[in-house]
Scaffold this active site. Sequence first.
Site, PDB file in Angstrom:
ATOM      1  N   GLU A   9     -10.061   0.368  -5.930  1.00  0.00           N
ATOM      2  CA  GLU A   9      -9.460  -0.460  -5.455  1.00  0.00           C
ATOM      3  C   GLU A   9      -9.871  -2.092  -5.137  1.00  0.00           C
ATOM      4  OE1 GLU A   9      -6.745   0.547  -2.290  1.00  0.00           O
ATOM      5  OE2 GLU A   9      -6.759   2.649  -2.765  1.00  0.00           O
ATOM      6  N   GLY A  19      -1.361   2.304  -7.083  1.00  0.00           N
ATOM      7  CA  GLY A  19      -2.068   2.635  -8.411  1.00  0.00           C
ATOM      8  C   GLY A  19      -1.443   3.803  -9.274  1.00  0.00           C
ATOM      9  N   HIS A  79      -2.189  -4.554 -10.476  1.00  0.00           N
ATOM     10  CA  HIS A  79      -3.134  -3.415 -10.991  1.00  0.00           C
ATOM     11  C   HIS A  79      -3.292  -3.686 -12.303  1.00  0.00           C
ATOM     12  CE1 HIS A  79      -2.499  -0.569  -7.584  1.00  0.00           C
ATOM     13  NE2 HIS A  79      -1.545  -1.261  -7.458  1.00  0.00           N
ATOM     14  N   CYS A 112       0.866  -1.238   0.061  1.00  0.00           N
ATOM     15  CA  CYS A 112      -0.071   0.107   0.041  1.00  0.00           C
ATOM     16  C   CYS A 112       0.871   1.277   0.162  1.00  0.00           C
ATOM     17  CB  CYS A 112      -0.761   0.011   1.227  1.00  0.00           C
ATOM     18  SG  CYS A 112      -1.893   1.596   1.366  1.00  0.00           S
ATOM     19  N   CYS A 141      -4.658   6.326  -4.571  1.00  0.00           N
ATOM     20  CA  CYS A 141      -4.085   5.011  -4.556  1.00  0.00           C
ATOM     21  C   CYS A 141      -2.363   5.145  -4.793  1.00  0.00           C
ATOM     22  CB  CYS A 141      -4.720   4.025  -5.518  1.00  0.00           C
ATOM     23  SG  CYS A 141      -3.928   2.275  -5.310  1.00  0.00           S
TER      24      CYS A 141
HETATM   25  N1  LIG Z   1      -6.469  -2.162  -2.469  1.00  0.00           N
HETATM   26  C1  LIG Z   1      -4.930  -2.458  -2.586  1.00  0.00           C
HETATM   27  C2  LIG Z   1      -4.174  -2.180  -1.140  1.00  0.00           C
HETATM   28  C3  LIG Z   1      -4.099  -0.639  -1.068  1.00  0.00           C
HETATM   29  C4  LIG Z   1      -3.475   0.187  -1.993  1.00  0.00           C
HETATM   30  C5  LIG Z   1      -3.606   1.405  -1.873  1.00  0.00           C
HETATM   31  N2  LIG Z   1      -4.290   2.180  -0.846  1.00  0.00           N
HETATM   32  C6  LIG Z   1      -2.418   2.338  -2.200  1.00  0.00           C
HETATM   33  O1  LIG Z   1      -2.011   3.537  -1.600  1.00  0.00           O
HETATM   34  O2  LIG Z   1      -1.304   1.783  -2.831  1.00  0.00           O
HETATM   35  C7  LIG Z   1      -4.864  -4.001  -3.072  1.00  0.00           C
HETATM   36  O3  LIG Z   1      -6.071  -4.539  -2.859  1.00  0.00           O
HETATM   37  O4  LIG Z   1      -3.922  -4.623  -3.528  1.00  0.00           O
END
Ligand SMILES: N[C@H](CCC[C@H](N)C(=O)O)C(=O)O
Length: 281
Positions: A210, A222, A161, A75, A219
Amino acid sequence: MKIPFTKMQGLGNDFVVLDAVTGSFVPNPAQVRFLADRHFGVGCDQLLVVEKPGSPEVDFRYRIFNADGGEVEQCGNGARCFARFVTDAGLTDKREIRVETRCGVIAPRLEADGQVTVDMGLPRFAPAEIPFVSDSDAVIQPLAAAGREWMISVVSMGNPHAVQVVGAVDSAPVAEDGPLIENHPRFPRRVNAGFMEIVDRHAIRLRVHERGAGETLACGTGACAAVVAGIRRGLLDTPVRVSTRGGELSIAWSGPDTPVLMTGPAVTVFQGEIELPEDLS
Ligand SMILES: N[C@H](CCC[C@H](N)C(=O)O)C(=O)O
């Protein structure tokens, strides 16, 4: 059981942070869902647990749980908040912190201006867990579902992603297509779905649906994945300003076999404690 927590946010991507260094509580999935619930709990996109290191090579370990209770590999916005948390809590006096995650070691660094720069490690373009193969190194694959075709670049920042270019993010079908992509059978562990608008060769606008949380205001991984995909497709040049609904990130990547560097804010919103219902299992 009363649980102390710290509420934090990175560009509006918000977190409940638990200190399992001086404390010892690590929530089960039902407890994560309760704490993340914006009506019955504290409310957050992800829950972060800061733990003692698993080896002498790192300073901490940090675990990440989506609002749906699932533990994930990485994250980006959370990494910046983690660094702010351990510094403000006096758990370290280092400016550059080595922290172990489920997908390897990352190194957040606190900058003099209060921003945090994170070496997010090496991106991967056709991670084994996503059965996308293509003879080109840019893993672009038409993905047809509900009669719509998406041209998707698949990039891993440790977490998966699926990024596509759209003409205008404000009118992009994030609500309609995000869940379809997230849950498409081609992604056995589901996927984060990114929608990027190319502003110029050094700027994009980005929205991300997400995995396990829905659309967030920003994100971090992301943003890294979108910039890597854009550079590999010859659409962008490093560094890239990434404008999200929650604010701006700076992402730099010098090409294959080099790490992705992300710089952005990390803010503590408040501290509190909450009574955890006994029957959550
Ligand atoms: N939902 C993402 C985890 C959080 C990523 C995001 N909040 C960031 O800042 O990178 C996943 O399931 O891979």
